[in-house]
Design a protein around this motif. Structure first.
Motif, PDB file in Angstrom:
ATOM      1  N   ASP A 114       0.823  -1.214   0.000  1.00 20.21           N
ATOM      2  CA  ASP A 114       0.000   0.000   0.000  1.00 20.21           C
ATOM      3  C   ASP A 114       0.856   1.262   0.000  1.00 20.21           C
ATOM      4  OD1 ASP A 114      -2.324  -1.505  -0.020  1.00 20.21           O
ATOM      5  OD2 ASP A 114      -2.691  -1.287   2.142  1.00 20.21           O
ATOM      6  N   GLY A 115       2.064   1.162   0.557  1.00 14.92           N
ATOM      7  CA  GLY A 115       2.963   2.307   0.596  1.00 14.92           C
ATOM      8  C   GLY A 115       3.853   2.449  -0.624  1.00 14.92           C
ATOM      9  N   CYS A 116       3.740   1.525  -1.563  1.00 11.10           N
ATOM     10  CA  CYS A 116       4.590   1.552  -2.758  1.00 11.10           C
ATOM     11  C   CYS A 116       3.878   2.279  -3.891  1.00 11.10           C
ATOM     12  CB  CYS A 116       4.930   0.136  -3.204  1.00 11.10           C
ATOM     13  SG  CYS A 116       5.947  -0.768  -2.042  1.00 11.10           S
ATOM     14  N   THR A 117       4.392   3.408  -4.267  1.00 12.67           N
ATOM     15  CA  THR A 117       3.790   4.168  -5.368  1.00 12.67           C
ATOM     16  C   THR A 117       4.504   3.931  -6.694  1.00 12.67           C
ATOM     17  OG1 THR A 117       5.149   6.068  -4.788  1.00 12.67           O
ATOM     18  CG2 THR A 117       2.930   5.973  -3.828  1.00 12.67           C
ATOM     19  N   ASP A 118       5.716   3.362  -6.632  1.00 13.12           N
ATOM     20  CA  ASP A 118       6.506   3.092  -7.830  1.00 13.12           C
ATOM     21  C   ASP A 118       6.891   1.623  -7.829  1.00 13.12           C
ATOM     22  OD1 ASP A 118       8.367   2.910  -9.881  1.00 13.12           O
ATOM     23  OD2 ASP A 118       9.790   4.317  -8.982  1.00 13.12           O
ATOM     24  N   LEU A 119       6.337   0.857  -8.768  1.00 14.14           N
ATOM     25  CA  LEU A 119       6.625  -0.574  -8.808  1.00 14.14           C
ATOM     26  C   LEU A 119       8.094  -0.871  -9.100  1.00 14.14           C
ATOM     27  CD1 LEU A 119       3.514  -2.054 -10.659  1.00 14.14           C
ATOM     28  CD2 LEU A 119       4.022  -2.073  -8.212  1.00 14.14           C
TER      29      LEU A 119
END
Length: 166
Positions: A114-119
Motif C-alpha cells: 500500500d505504501g509503494c507508489t513506484d513498482l
C-alpha cells in the motif's frame, strides 16, 4: 495416498476483473491466488492435511506454512534459514493456526505494498544492509510462487476428501 472419492465440488471462481493499472492487475491476481490456496487448506481434516500426498513429502498444511514465510521474506525482508523446513507446519499448529499466520503475513505484505507508489522502486527493508527487490519483481515472484503451490494444493485437497474447484 490413494485418491479419495469425489465428495465436494465448488464452482470455479473466474480470474479477477481488476483496475487498469499495472499495480491493480498484479495485486488483483496475487490476491486471487492467495484466496484460492487459503481456501484449499481451510476445513481440511487432520491428520490428512499434514500427510504427504506425494513421495517428496509435500502436504497441504506445509504448503500454506511455506507460503506464509515466502510472503514474509519477500515483502517484509525476513530471513529464512532453511527453506525445506518451511514445507512442514509444527506438530502443535493446527489448520486454524497456519491459516491465521498466512492471513497475518498477507495483511502485513499488503500494508507494505500500500505504501509503494513506484513498482520499480525497491521494497522497504527493516535492515538497511539487506538487498531489496523492486515491488514489481516481488509481486511477479509471489504470483508465480503462489500459483505454483495453488496447483499443488488443488491436487492434494482432492486426494484428501475429493474437494475440487477454487
Amino acid at each position: 495416498m490413494t485418491a479419495a472419492p469425489r465428495t465436494r465440488s465448488r464452482r470455479d471462481t473466474p480470474p479477477p476483473r481488476t483496475g487498469g493499472s499495472e499495480a491493480e492487475v498484479l495485486r488483483g491476481f496475487l490476491d486471487y491466488l492467495r484466496d484460492s490456496v487459503r481456501a484449499k487448506v481451510e476445513g481440511a481434516p487432520e491428520p490428512a492435511v499434514r500427510t504427504a500426498g506425494v513421495p517428496s513429502g509435500t502436504n497441504l498444511l506445509g504448503l500454506l506454512n511455506h507460503l506464509a514465510l515466502v510472503e514474509r521474506a519477500t515483502f517484509l525482508g525476513e530471513r529464512v534459514g532453511d527453506w525445506q523446513a518451511t514445507f512442514h507446519a509444527a506438530p502443535e499448529d493446527g489448520v486454524a493456526d497456519v491459516v491465521a499466520r498466512y492471513r497475518d503475513a498477507v495483511a502485513e505484505a499488503n500494508a507494505v505494498l500500500d505504501g509503494c507508489t513506484d513498482l520499480g522502486a525497491p521494497l522497504p527493508r527493516p535492515r538497511p544492509d539487506s538487498r531489496a527487490p523492486s515491488a514489481r519483481w516481488a509481486l511477479t515472484h509471489l504470483i508465480e510462487e503462489t500459483g505454483r503451490h495453488a496447483g499443488h494444493a488443488d491436487i492434494l485437497r482432492e486426494l484428501i476428501d475429493g474437494s475440487t474447484g477454487r
